[in-house]
Design a protein around this motif. Structure first.
Motif, PDB file in Angstrom:
ATOM      1  N   PRO A  73       0.800  -1.227   0.000  1.00 41.37           N
ATOM      2  CA  PRO A  73       0.000   0.000   0.000  1.00 41.37           C
ATOM      3  C   PRO A  73       0.835   1.281   0.000  1.00 41.37           C
ATOM      4  O   PRO A  73       0.506   2.232  -0.713  1.00 41.37           O
ATOM      5  N   ASP A  74       1.950   1.305   0.743  1.00 38.25           N
ATOM      6  CA  ASP A  74       2.773   2.517   0.753  1.00 38.25           C
ATOM      7  C   ASP A  74       3.471   2.732  -0.587  1.00 38.25           C
ATOM      8  O   ASP A  74       3.678   3.870  -1.010  1.00 38.25           O
ATOM      9  N   GLU A  75       3.812   1.648  -1.287  1.00 39.22           N
ATOM     10  CA  GLU A  75       4.402   1.777  -2.620  1.00 39.22           C
ATOM     11  C   GLU A  75       3.374   2.321  -3.616  1.00 39.22           C
ATOM     12  O   GLU A  75       3.703   3.148  -4.470  1.00 39.22           O
ATOM     13  N   ILE A  76       2.147   1.853  -3.502  1.00 44.92           N
ATOM     14  CA  ILE A  76       1.090   2.368  -4.377  1.00 44.92           C
ATOM     15  C   ILE A  76       0.829   3.831  -4.059  1.00 44.92           C
ATOM     16  O   ILE A  76       0.670   4.652  -4.978  1.00 44.92           O
ATOM     17  N   ASP A  77       0.805   4.188  -2.787  1.00 43.79           N
ATOM     18  CA  ASP A  77       0.621   5.592  -2.404  1.00 43.79           C
ATOM     19  C   ASP A  77       1.717   6.467  -2.994  1.00 43.79           C
ATOM     20  O   ASP A  77       1.440   7.545  -3.526  1.00 43.79           O
ATOM     21  N   GLU A  78       2.958   6.005  -2.906  1.00 49.61           N
ATOM     22  CA  GLU A  78       4.091   6.770  -3.443  1.00 49.61           C
ATOM     23  C   GLU A  78       3.973   6.913  -4.962  1.00 49.61           C
ATOM     24  O   GLU A  78       4.175   7.991  -5.513  1.00 49.61           O
ATOM     25  N   TRP A  79       3.654   5.819  -5.654  1.00 58.08           N
ATOM     26  CA  TRP A  79       3.474   5.851  -7.106  1.00 58.08           C
ATOM     27  C   TRP A  79       2.345   6.815  -7.464  1.00 58.08           C
ATOM     28  O   TRP A  79       2.470   7.612  -8.389  1.00 58.08           O
ATOM     29  N   GLN A  80       1.247   6.751  -6.722  1.00 56.16           N
ATOM     30  CA  GLN A  80       0.090   7.605  -6.980  1.00 56.16           C
ATOM     31  C   GLN A  80       0.477   9.086  -6.840  1.00 56.16           C
ATOM     32  O   GLN A  80       0.127   9.905  -7.691  1.00 56.16           O
ATOM     33  N   ARG A  81       1.194   9.427  -5.785  1.00 58.96           N
ATOM     34  CA  ARG A  81       1.638  10.816  -5.590  1.00 58.96           C
ATOM     35  C   ARG A  81       2.541  11.269  -6.725  1.00 58.96           C
ATOM     36  O   ARG A  81       2.397  12.370  -7.259  1.00 58.96           O
ATOM     37  N   ALA A  82       3.484  10.409  -7.108  1.00 52.27           N
ATOM     38  CA  ALA A  82       4.420  10.769  -8.173  1.00 52.27           C
ATOM     39  C   ALA A  82       3.700  10.955  -9.507  1.00 52.27           C
ATOM     40  O   ALA A  82       4.005  11.896 -10.259  1.00 52.27           O
ATOM     41  N   MET A  83       2.752  10.093  -9.809  1.00 55.78           N
ATOM     42  CA  MET A  83       2.001  10.231 -11.066  1.00 55.78           C
ATOM     43  C   MET A  83       1.151  11.496 -11.049  1.00 55.78           C
ATOM     44  O   MET A  83       1.085  12.220 -12.056  1.00 55.78           O
ATOM     45  N   ALA A  84       0.511  11.771  -9.940  1.00 54.91           N
ATOM     46  CA  ALA A  84      -0.296  13.003  -9.829  1.00 54.91           C
ATOM     47  C   ALA A  84       0.594  14.229  -9.939  1.00 54.91           C
ATOM     48  O   ALA A  84       0.245  15.198 -10.632  1.00 54.91           O
ATOM     49  N   ASP A  85       1.758  14.210  -9.281  1.00 58.25           N
ATOM     50  CA  ASP A  85       2.687  15.337  -9.371  1.00 58.25           C
ATOM     51  C   ASP A  85       3.190  15.542 -10.791  1.00 58.25           C
ATOM     52  O   ASP A  85       3.499  16.667 -11.187  1.00 58.25           O
ATOM     53  N   ALA A  86       3.282  14.463 -11.566  1.00 60.63           N
ATOM     54  CA  ALA A  86       3.722  14.555 -12.953  1.00 60.63           C
ATOM     55  C   ALA A  86       2.618  15.094 -13.864  1.00 60.63           C
ATOM     56  O   ALA A  86       2.871  15.393 -15.029  1.00 60.63           O
ATOM     57  N   GLY A  87       1.403  15.193 -13.334  1.00 64.51           N
ATOM     58  CA  GLY A  87       0.308  15.755 -14.114  1.00 64.51           C
ATOM     59  C   GLY A  87      -0.631  14.741 -14.724  1.00 64.51           C
ATOM     60  O   GLY A  87      -1.507  15.103 -15.514  1.00 64.51           O
ATOM     61  N   ALA A  88      -0.474  13.467 -14.375  1.00 66.02           N
ATOM     62  CA  ALA A  88      -1.392  12.454 -14.907  1.00 66.02           C
ATOM     63  C   ALA A  88      -2.804  12.725 -14.416  1.00 66.02           C
ATOM     64  O   ALA A  88      -3.010  13.184 -13.296  1.00 66.02           O
ATOM     65  N   ASP A  89      -3.770  12.453 -15.278  1.00 64.30           N
ATOM     66  CA  ASP A  89      -5.187  12.485 -14.891  1.00 64.30           C
ATOM     67  C   ASP A  89      -5.484  11.095 -14.346  1.00 64.30           C
ATOM     68  O   ASP A  89      -5.919  10.205 -15.062  1.00 64.30           O
ATOM     69  N   LEU A  90      -5.201  10.912 -13.073  1.00 64.34           N
ATOM     70  CA  LEU A  90      -5.115   9.602 -12.452  1.00 64.34           C
ATOM     71  C   LEU A  90      -6.355   9.253 -11.645  1.00 64.34           C
ATOM     72  O   LEU A  90      -6.832  10.061 -10.853  1.00 64.34           O
ATOM     73  N   THR A  91      -6.822   8.023 -11.855  1.00 62.08           N
ATOM     74  CA  THR A  91      -7.879   7.452 -11.029  1.00 62.08           C
ATOM     75  C   THR A  91      -7.385   6.103 -10.530  1.00 62.08           C
ATOM     76  O   THR A  91      -6.929   5.274 -11.315  1.00 62.08           O
ATOM     77  N   VAL A  92      -7.471   5.910  -9.213  1.00 57.61           N
ATOM     78  CA  VAL A  92      -7.031   4.653  -8.608  1.00 57.61           C
ATOM     79  C   VAL A  92      -8.217   3.991  -7.930  1.00 57.61           C
ATOM     80  O   VAL A  92      -8.926   4.623  -7.149  1.00 57.61           O
ATOM     81  N   PHE A  93      -8.425   2.735  -8.257  1.00 59.26           N
ATOM     82  CA  PHE A  93      -9.456   1.927  -7.613  1.00 59.26           C
ATOM     83  C   PHE A  93      -8.753   0.823  -6.840  1.00 59.26           C
ATOM     84  O   PHE A  93      -7.998   0.042  -7.419  1.00 59.26           O
ATOM     85  N   ARG A  94      -9.003   0.775  -5.540  1.00 59.61           N
ATOM     86  CA  ARG A  94      -8.457  -0.282  -4.687  1.00 59.61           C
ATOM     87  C   ARG A  94      -9.610  -1.177  -4.264  1.00 59.61           C
ATOM     88  O   ARG A  94     -10.669  -0.696  -3.886  1.00 59.61           O
ATOM     89  N   TYR A  95      -9.368  -2.464  -4.334  1.00 59.63           N
ATOM     90  CA  TYR A  95     -10.395  -3.454  -4.043  1.00 59.63           C
ATOM     91  C   TYR A  95      -9.996  -4.200  -2.771  1.00 59.63           C
ATOM     92  O   TYR A  95      -9.131  -5.082  -2.813  1.00 59.63           O
ATOM     93  N   PRO A  96     -10.610  -3.837  -1.648  1.00 58.38           N
ATOM     94  CA  PRO A  96     -10.212  -4.412  -0.352  1.00 58.38           C
ATOM     95  C   PRO A  96     -10.489  -5.911  -0.254  1.00 58.38           C
ATOM     96  O   PRO A  96     -11.528  -6.401  -0.690  1.00 58.38           O
ATOM     97  N   GLY A  97      -9.507  -6.605   0.314  1.00 62.67           N
ATOM     98  CA  GLY A  97      -9.694  -8.003   0.677  1.00 62.67           C
ATOM     99  C   GLY A  97      -9.725  -9.002  -0.455  1.00 62.67           C
ATOM    100  O   GLY A  97     -10.153 -10.134  -0.258  1.00 62.67           O
TER     101      GLY A  97
END
Length: 129
Positions: A73-97
């Motif tokens: 989860p922390d790696e995905i959070d870091e990737w998500q922040r970096a992609m958003a900072d780069a300007g990607a129009d990013l949508t992340v869907f996480r599927y619990p469990g």
């Protein structure tokens, strides 16, 4: 594997959506550097794409188990922040469990509820890009 992906894309227009499943998400992300005009980046069951090759406004959609045994989860959070900072129009869907490959009905980790939620989101992403 990357050479096979390049060959599959060879005759497709530059504005093709790059997509990958699991390890293939990394392959799709790697190809983004070679196809800067890609219409979008669709990632299922894994992250991909280096923020330094993302053009501002690039549509990116990620679907991932939460937690995923291959992407903490922390790696995905870091990737998500970096992609958003780069300007990607990013949508992340996480599927619990759910398991890593929760969309594959041939596997024991298949989760019909999560897969049912995922596919309309993917189709909408593709329709919009």
């Amino acid at each position: 594997m990357l050479d096979r992906a390049r060959a599959a894309l060879r005759d497709l227009p530059p504005q093709t959506v790059l997509a990958g499943f699991s390890m293939g998400a990394g392959v799709a992300g790697a190809l983004l550097a070679e196809r800067p005009d890609a219409a979008g980046l669709l990632l299922l069951h894994g992250t991909g794409g280096a923020p330094d090759v993302v053009r501002p406004g690039l549509p990116v959609q990620l679907h991932v188990a939460d937690p995923d045994p291959y992407d903490a989860p922390d790696e995905i959070d870091e990737w998500q922040r970096a992609m958003a900072d780069a300007g990607a129009d990013l949508t992340v869907f996480r599927y619990p469990g759910v398991g890593h490959l929760f969309t594959d009905p041939a596997l024991t980790e298949y989760d019909p509820d999560a897969a049912t939620a995922l596919w309309p989101r993917v189709l909408a992403f593709l329709a919009d890009t």
